[in-house]
Design an enzyme around this catalytic site. Structure first.
Site, PDB file in Angstrom:
ATOM      1  N   TYR A 153       0.856  -1.183   0.000  1.00 43.74           N
ATOM      2  CA  TYR A 153       0.000   0.000   0.000  1.00 43.74           C
ATOM      3  C   TYR A 153       0.896   1.239   0.000  1.00 43.74           C
ATOM      4  O   TYR A 153       1.803   1.351   0.826  1.00 43.74           O
ATOM      5  CB  TYR A 153      -0.917   0.026   1.224  1.00 43.74           C
ATOM      6  CG  TYR A 153      -1.732   1.303   1.300  1.00 43.74           C
ATOM      7  CD1 TYR A 153      -2.879   1.467   0.539  1.00 43.74           C
ATOM      8  CD2 TYR A 153      -1.322   2.354   2.108  1.00 43.74           C
ATOM      9  CE1 TYR A 153      -3.619   2.645   0.585  1.00 43.74           C
ATOM     10  CE2 TYR A 153      -2.049   3.536   2.164  1.00 43.74           C
ATOM     11  CZ  TYR A 153      -3.189   3.675   1.399  1.00 43.74           C
ATOM     12  OH  TYR A 153      -3.897   4.849   1.434  1.00 43.74           O
ATOM     13  N   LYS A 283       3.972  11.014   7.741  1.00 36.02           N
ATOM     14  CA  LYS A 283       3.290  10.644   8.982  1.00 36.02           C
ATOM     15  C   LYS A 283       3.957  11.243  10.223  1.00 36.02           C
ATOM     16  O   LYS A 283       3.644  12.351  10.624  1.00 36.02           O
ATOM     17  CB  LYS A 283       3.151   9.129   9.090  1.00 36.02           C
ATOM     18  CG  LYS A 283       2.112   8.542   8.125  1.00 36.02           C
ATOM     19  CD  LYS A 283       1.752   7.126   8.483  1.00 36.02           C
ATOM     20  CE  LYS A 283       0.741   6.521   7.522  1.00 36.02           C
ATOM     21  NZ  LYS A 283      -0.577   7.143   7.551  1.00 36.02           N
TER      22      LYS A 283
END
Length: 433
Positions: A153, A283
């Site tokens: 992903y 992130k």
């Protein structure tokens, strides 16, 4: 929620949210429940109803230092008093320079050119564009495809979707509209073991067969995240690096989820001692304060791109290198490196293994696995988010499962007692299944 004026206002906002706001991976006709957050401190989310939830998700893996951290608050405030934003075309600023210096210092050796992006998905877009433009600059335009791993992903934007697993990667609806890439079987060699013959054969065969048309191999080092929360051998990375060199294919490492210590190494590539040609980070880069990502590459790639064709790299986000985000990111990196982050992650790993072990005895559970600050319980059947999410809230924890996976990646600052409570709550909820 109380019947006070404040309670009435919040209830009205929730109704508006349900009718008008489209949440991620959510339906507008059969919406999942949403919960109003009115504050956050440390590892706790404060809800409008008065509940406090221990956050097991670190807001999708980003809030590594916890919420409302005084040093990160101060970094943002100090930069806000100077200026919040300025275009990065033709201008620069101290927070961007300092952040680039830190990233060059702490990422694998040789990654010394930094391109700032707006989000993790965009950093993957940038990496793919770098790889393609590099091959164009080398007069190899036929090398315009990518090899990716099954179960991988890499994000939800278009080029990023094309390198996600075409079957399990959430993007089957876009088949036919996406670029068609080449997919390797997901690595099967377990974490901590030398690469098995099947993985090595598949890797070498694919590169040998397709290298003439392939610009780069992209992978998530060691941990395949949203594609299944799978952990695999670092030895796979070493062979991927060797074979990419042998077959003249670039190696892109997507460390958006794994960067900044989450797996027990500062970057997951460090487990194998390799340097990719291109590295994506995001992130936790700002400690979860605001969106920011970066794509790092080696000097020869940047020089090749810059001296041929367009004479520049063809990408330029409006909010590239936002000064507020860069200032907070600098402080977040300093905060991480000033502490014994390695020992802290090892402690998290050991406690996660201990506290989640009883889940393996539940009939609904097929596997329990932990690595660094990641704990994963894989079920036999997918869960209903509409059903299970309120159960976690009732237990006083915030856990956001997907598919068959109930997993946690808590803030690094979580206490032993809070982590014990979090894991016990997960097991109590799964017992109800």
């Amino acid at each position: 929620m109380s019947s006070s004026p404040e309670g009435t206002r919040l209830a009205q906002q929730l109704r508006f949210d349900q009718q008008h706001i489209w949440h991620p991976y959510a339906s507008m006709t059969q919406p999942s429940p949403v919960f109003m957050v009115t504050g956050a401190e440390g590892v706790r989310l404060h809800l409008a109803e008065g509940q406090q939830l221990i956050d097991g998700m670190a807001s999708w893996w980003s809030v590594i230092h916890g919420y409302n951290h005084p040093r990160l608050n101060q970094a943002a405030q100090q930069q806000l008093e100077r200026f919040a934003h300025v275009m990065f075309g033709g201008l620069t600023h101290e927070p961007a320079v300092e952040l680039a210096q830190r990233l060059v210092d702490i990422t694998p050796r040789g990654l010394d050119r930094v391109f700032f992006a707006d989000s993790g998905s965009v950093s993957v877009e940038v990496a793919i564009k770098m790889a393609l433009q590099y091959q164009q600059a080398r007069q190899r335009p036929e090398k315009n495809r990518l090899i990716s791993l099954r179960r991988g992903y890499h994000g939800d934007t278009f080029a990023a979707m094309s390198v996600c697993d075409p079957v399990t990667g959430m993007h089957q609806l876009f088949k036919g509209a996406l670029a068609e890439q080449i997919f390797l079987p997901a690595p099967s060699t377990p974490w901590g073991e030398a690469i098995n013959s099947n993985d090595l054969t598949a890797l070498e065969h694919t590169l040998a067969q397709h290298h003439h048309e392939v610009a780069a191999l992209i992978l998530e080092p060691v941990v395949q995240g949203a594609g299944g929360m799978r952990f695999y051998s670092a030895d796979y990375l070493r062979h991927a690096r060797r074979l990419c060199d042998q077959y003249d294919v670039l190696l892109i490492a997507d460390e958006i989820a794994t960067g900044f210590g989450r797996t027990g190494a500062l970057f997951a590539c460090d487990h194998a001692g390799i340097t990719p040609d291109i590295l994506c980070v995001g992130k936790a880069l700002t400690g979860g304060y605001m969106t920011l990502a970066a794509t790092l590459t080696q000097a020869h790639l940047a020089d090749t791109i810059s001296s041929s064709g367009a004479g520049c790299f063809m990408h330029g986000p409006t909010f590239m290198a936002n000064p507020l985000a860069c200032a907070v990111a600098c402080e977040s990196i300093d905060l991480l490196l000033e502490q014994d982050w390695y020992s802290r992650i090892q402690q998290l790993q050991q406690q996660l293994r201990t506290e989640l072990a009883p889940a393996a005895q539940l009939s609904c559970v097929s596997d329990v696995r932990c690595l660094g600050g990641i704990g994963v319980i894989e079920l036999h059947q997918p869960v209903s988010l509409q059903q299970i999410q309120p159960w976690f809230v009732e237990q006083g924890v915030w856990v956001r499962p997907f598919g068959k996976l109930v997993y946690i990646m808590p803030p690094y600052i979580i206490s032993e007692a809070d982590l014990k409570f979090l894991c016990a709550a997960i097991i109590r909820v799964l017992q109800r299944l």
